[in-house]
Scaffold this active site. Sequence first.
Site, mmCIF file in Angstrom:
data_model
loop_
_atom_site.group_PDB
_atom_site.id
_atom_site.type_symbol
_atom_site.label_atom_id
_atom_site.label_comp_id
_atom_site.label_asym_id
_atom_site.label_seq_id
_atom_site.Cartn_x
_atom_site.Cartn_y
_atom_site.Cartn_z
ATOM 1 N N SER A 31 -10.686 0.146 6.773
ATOM 2 C CA SER A 31 -10.004 0.215 5.470
ATOM 3 C C SER A 31 -9.317 -1.063 5.018
ATOM 4 O O SER A 31 -8.825 -1.120 3.889
ATOM 5 C CB SER A 31 -8.979 1.350 5.474
ATOM 6 N N SER A 33 -10.117 2.364 2.542
ATOM 7 C CA SER A 33 -9.165 3.067 1.724
ATOM 8 C C SER A 33 -8.176 2.153 1.008
ATOM 9 O O SER A 33 -7.538 2.581 0.048
ATOM 10 C CB SER A 33 -8.366 4.056 2.580
ATOM 11 N N LYS A 80 0.850 -1.195 0.000
ATOM 12 C CA LYS A 80 0.000 0.000 0.000
ATOM 13 C C LYS A 80 0.888 1.248 0.000
ATOM 14 O O LYS A 80 1.900 1.287 0.704
ATOM 15 C CB LYS A 80 -0.918 -0.013 1.225
#
Lengths: 484, 95
Positions: A175, A151, A76
């Site tokens: 998320s 997210s 990420k």
Amino acid sequence: MINLSLKELSEGLKQKKFSSVELTQFFLNRLDLHNSSINAFITIDKDKSLAMAKHSDEIIKEGNQDYLTGIPIAQKDIFCAEGWKTSCGSKMLDNFIAPYDSTVISKFNAVGAVNLGKTNMDEFAMGSSNETSFYGNVKNPWDIKTVPGGSSGGSAAAVAGRLAPAATATDTGGSIRQPASLCGLTGLKPTYGLVSRYGMIAFASSLDQAGPMCHTAEDCAAMMNVMSGHDPKDSTSIQRAKENYLTGISDPIKGLKIGVPREFFSEGLDPEVEKIIEGGINEYKKLGAEIVEISLPNNHLSIPVYYVIAPAEASSNLSRYDGVRYGYRTKEYDDLMEMYCKTREEGFGEEVKRRIMIGTYVLSAGYYDAYYLKAQKIRRLISEDFKKAFENCDVILGPSAPSVAFPIGEKKEDPLKMYMQDVYTISTNLAGLPGLSMPAGLMNELPVGIQLIGNYFSEAKLLNIANIFQMNTDWHNLSPEEFK
Amino acid sequence: MKFDNDEIKKIAHLARININKNEADKVGEKLEGILGLIDQMTQVNTDGIEPMAHALDITQPLREDKVTEVDIRKKSLKLSNETHQSLFIVPRVIE
């Protein structure tokens, strides 16, 4: 190769069926083929990834192979990785090349895992649909007209589309679990403090926690074995002995007491999603678990509390982006104040600015007691609810999200609707507990996730309970048609 | 909670975010909506409840006063828009 588990990939490397360079090249080719249609990655650097793979092949040759050695992992874009652009999905950090490694990245490097690239995400991890990214929205491989959740939507789409065997992610209010649910994956948000936050770009420091996003609980366990552990560089990192999350992963769960909170099955939950969760509960009954009804009476307050605490912490954390030391700086300004204000106007997206302003307001003179202190008191009540619940059950089961993946654009202009996506996940972050989402069925060809919430440091048990489910069901093996 | 333009501008200034006139109304509307959601908290009696600042009851750990960080000054300075020797350059603040 795209459907092999991390264990199978590891064995393939050991038995010289393929090298890490071949494996990495294979997934880089998948990226060439599919990334443009789902926009899962912000940064791909083939030379860097292949150089790492070459190094991993040396480690394997020397006989020092670890479980994840040589396996490409998508990271990420919230984790600083030295020499890699680390943008956090924001224009503010579009020119930021991380000068050091986050602890999570260091740990993957130490075992010789390959960094396959940096995944797309909502700007500064603020969002539930991946529509707030400066780099454009991510599309859900199950239906590219829908969102992947957020997210960690890039990580979710990358793994769901078989562009990466596994990915890292972070979870401040859902998320990891919500995108895992919307993309048909297994994702774990560990207990707060179990995975180091050093070098992980901060959103709300008392809630942020990193975890893995994979196809199975077993893969998550292997990732957790690398990611977890005390780190002196993070003052909130927990000092406790490192566990092996694979050891008890297949232990029988007969007699397990599963608590089902009635508040998780009230209005707002799609009835079709509810049916699938009921199906999961029945599966656990068949496997020998006992189901008890429990109550989390303050869960409905978790969203209001979160939208005080998270923005308050964010307004403080994001004050560092001022154009002075790194990141974006506006082009034209006459004085320092104008430089700050224009830099932040131009560098941040709408949702981020909204949250900074909410945080600024609730912390401002005269409002602190009414908002911030009040929210912290209710946070205590929410946390006490869990304490009481765990007196009557070993684990809590419910939906991960109120719906399946929704069409891109549907909730973008209505923040309040968007915030409801996290109604079942936020309370876990407020309490600091671990939570896991795993696939449990399909509704209109889109995945539905079951959430398991455990007591503090019960990750091994959660992964065990999820693994037993996956040994007896097939939902985690399904993949979207176009990406097979 | 209702925000007029002056209040929105005040919050934006505290947050050091420039906001133009046309946007102020729209921003105000969205913030009002979020504060409406937050206001659900007022219905809860929290008398005598200890505020919870953190998920786990932990105290700040102490360590030896020794430099452990690696020196990344050169790399860090390269990331800045404007530097002079080892300093970051900003517009003149003191006349």
